[in-house]
Design an enzyme around this catalytic site. Structure first.
Site, PDB file in Angstrom:
ATOM      1  N   CYS A 280     122.591  27.781 -29.314  1.00  0.00           N
ATOM      2  CA  CYS A 280     122.473  26.598 -28.475  1.00  0.00           C
ATOM      3  C   CYS A 280     122.574  26.966 -27.007  1.00  0.00           C
ATOM      4  CB  CYS A 280     123.605  25.633 -28.811  1.00  0.00           C
ATOM      5  SG  CYS A 280     123.748  25.332 -30.573  1.00  0.00           S
TER       6      CYS A 280
ATOM      7  N   CYS B 133     122.566  40.872 -27.956  1.00  0.00           N
ATOM      8  CA  CYS B 133     121.417  40.606 -28.835  1.00  0.00           C
ATOM      9  C   CYS B 133     120.112  40.978 -28.127  1.00  0.00           C
ATOM     10  CB  CYS B 133     121.391  39.123 -29.197  1.00  0.00           C
ATOM     11  SG  CYS B 133     119.901  38.634 -30.076  1.00  0.00           S
TER      12      CYS B 133
ATOM     13  N   CYS C 197     119.747  37.585 -39.456  1.00  0.00           N
ATOM     14  CA  CYS C 197     120.802  37.558 -38.440  1.00  0.00           C
ATOM     15  C   CYS C 197     121.930  36.666 -38.941  1.00  0.00           C
ATOM     16  CB  CYS C 197     120.251  36.998 -37.136  1.00  0.00           C
ATOM     17  SG  CYS C 197     121.525  36.791 -35.871  1.00  0.00           S
TER      18      CYS C 197
HETATM   19  S1  SF4 Z   1     121.062  40.547 -35.753  1.00  0.00           S
HETATM   20 FE1  SF4 Z   1     121.101  38.620 -34.599  1.00  0.00          FE
HETATM   21  S2  SF4 Z   1     122.429  39.044 -32.842  1.00  0.00           S
HETATM   22 FE2  SF4 Z   1     121.832  41.021 -33.698  1.00  0.00          FE
HETATM   23  S3  SF4 Z   1     119.998  41.570 -32.504  1.00  0.00           S
HETATM   24 FE3  SF4 Z   1     119.287  40.552 -34.354  1.00  0.00          FE
HETATM   25  S4  SF4 Z   1     119.028  38.405 -33.760  1.00  0.00           S
HETATM   26 FE4  SF4 Z   1     120.316  39.376 -32.216  1.00  0.00          FE
END
Ligand code: SF4
Length: 493
Positions: A28, A278, A428
């Site tokens: 968000c 990220c 993720c």
């Molecule tokens: S797992 Fe999630 S937090 Fe980690 S790089 Fe990928 S999208 Fe981003």
């Protein structure tokens, strides 16, 4: 009274009337401010608009006056749709704001990943602490295995109304032994291993914090007039943008008033050897004008990634076109390295009045319709040509498949996809709604199979080590790569 719920002294009582029970994760936009002066609702709405690209489904605001009176609003849809004079609830919120003259507020734009797009899921979430009383929290991120925390809290008498991990975080704060909101957030950052950037307010403090891994960004800055502004996006700080400070991983920033003295201080509570920002946030989610390092923006990063891809890509094309908006910077970087003309860079046009990012809409059908409605392909530019299309990522492949069809319909001779990032092969668990493994285009498929899946001649990705080498030029801390290589920095089940 808030939302018809009386605050019970000495107990933990939800103030936000949440009625559903679905599993929910949060990616968000968050924002907030603390000031010596009254903060106008107009300022709050403008700031929420600046983080609206991170969530289109609901907007929430909570505010507090210096004498401890709270006010709270949640509306559905875009900020500009929910926060209007034609919404009676928003008008009530504005009327009450005029009465209480708020000096602190927090805001939230919601992107639902699982669960319906209803008001019940909006933030801020309010609770009550036995010592420091009422408080509200907004959160961006996700707590993997938050059920474990929940069980501990339930054993202490906490009851939950949702499966939301934001509610879990709020409950951790509500159960802290600390005597202030700031102390409770220090405890939270020390104790909870998760992906979270949060901002919370009580009648004494505004407290902002990032988890020790540093998954999601959070900024603050001083307005020079007794105010401090916070946001998940640097450009959303408004006038203080040029004096913005990035909150380091594991750090808590507290703004408060002691006597007549206003102050803001930052303290790093938990430090890891390596952080895990990220990479998808840099390549896809962030605004192009979001800062990284001391002098660069995400636009610079994406341009450099496009150039790096041009160095490794073996495919020849007549022209390149970027998928608006986050594919454009990489396309320019790619074209520059290859010596390709960018005269036809507008061959794919996005209708800015169509709904927003398909990736952040909850249903598959919604996503596909939105992709066709929001793009058009210019036949005059692509007809008879070998077209290279640069986009930030391929997740489910809906956008790539539909745009490939549209390019062929417009007369393209060949369509090649150039992705300035590695393939997303794993889910993720830290706040991005990547779909299930089965839905991920790159899970279990090589580049040829992905090209076949989307109907294109080829797909070329940027290898992970090359992407990391580019990213590390801008941010010397570590990056999370779990969705690429399955190396999860926080254990997940
Ligand atoms: S797992 Fe999630 S937090 Fe980690 S790089 Fe990928 S999208 Fe981003």
């Amino acid at each position: 009274m808030i939302g018809g719920t009386k605050v019970k002294s000495g107990g933990w009582l939800h103030l936000h009337n949440i009625v559903t029970y679905k599993k929910e994760q949060e990616m968000c936009g968050i924002c907030g401010a603390f000031s010596q002066n009254t903060i106008p609702v107009d300022f709050m709405v403008k700031q929420a608009v600046k983080v609206n690209h991170r969530g289109h489904e609901a907007v929430g605001l909570a505010q507090v006056s210096c004498d401890g009176q709270f006010n709270h609003f949640v509306g559905q849809g875009l900020v500009r749709t929910a926060c209007t004079a034609s919404n009676p609830k928003f008008c009530e919120f504005c009327d009450r704001a005029r009465e209480i003259a708020p000096t602190a507020y927090i805001g939230h734009t919601r992107y639902s990943t699982v669960g319906p797009s209803d008001l019940a899921h909006g933030q801020p979430i309010g609770m009550c602490h036995p010592k420091f009383g009422q408080f509200y929290v907004v959160h961006n991120g996700q707590i993997p295995r938050h059920e474990v925390l929940r069980k501990e809290l339930e054993a202490q008498g906490q009851w939950f109304q949702t499966q939301s991990d934001t509610e879990t975080l709020a409950a951790v704060i509500a159960h802290s032994e600390a005597t202030t909101l700031a102390g409770a957030v220090y405890d939270l950052v020390e104790r909870v291993d998760g992906a979270f950037s949060i901002i919370a307010i009580s009648d004494q403090h505004l407290v902002a914090a990032r988890d020790a891994h540093g998954f999601w960004p959070l900024w603050y800055g001083f307005d020079g007039n007794g105010g401090v502004v916070f946001a998940s996006e640097e450009p959303a700080l408004g006038r203080v943008y040029y004096r913005a400070e990035y909150i380091p991983a594991g750090t808590v920033v507290v703004s408060d008033k002691a006597g007549d003295e206003y102050g803001t201080k930052a303290q790093t509570v938990r430090r890891l050897e390596r952080t895990h920002a990220c990479w998808l946030n840099a390549v896809y989610l962030s605004r192009p004008d979001e800062g990284i390092g001391s002098t660069a923006t995400m636009s610079n990063v994406r341009y450099a990634l496009g150039g790096a891809l041009a160095d490794v890509c073996q495919v020849d094309v007549d022209m390149v076109v970027g998928v608006p908006d986050s594919g454009l910077d990489a396309m320019f970087g790619f074209a520059k390295k290859r010596g390709l003309s960018t005269e036809d860079w507008r061959a794919i046009v996005r209708n800015r009045f169509a709904p927003g990012r398909s990736f952040i809409l909850p249903g598959q059908e919604d996503r596909q319709d939105v992709i066709r409605d929001k793009h058009s392909v210019t036949m005059r530019m692509v007809h008879g040509k070998r077209v290279g299309v640069v986009d930030d990522t391929i997740v489910r492949s809906n956008t790539a498949r539909i745009l490939t069809q549209m390019l062929y319909e417009a007369g393209a001779m060949e369509v090649h996809w150039f992705i300035p990032a590695p393939p997303i092969r794993f889910c993720c668990y830290y706040g991005i709604d990547t779909p299930t493994l089965r839905e991920l285009a790159a899970h279990g498929r090589d580049e040829k199979q992905i090209a076949h899946m989307i109907g294109a001649n080829s797909v070329t990705y940027l290898p992970l080590p090359v992407m990391l080498a580019v990213l590390e030029r801008y941010n010397r801390y570590g990056w999370c790569t779990a969705c690429v290589d399955g190396d999860y920095p926080i254990a997940v089940t």
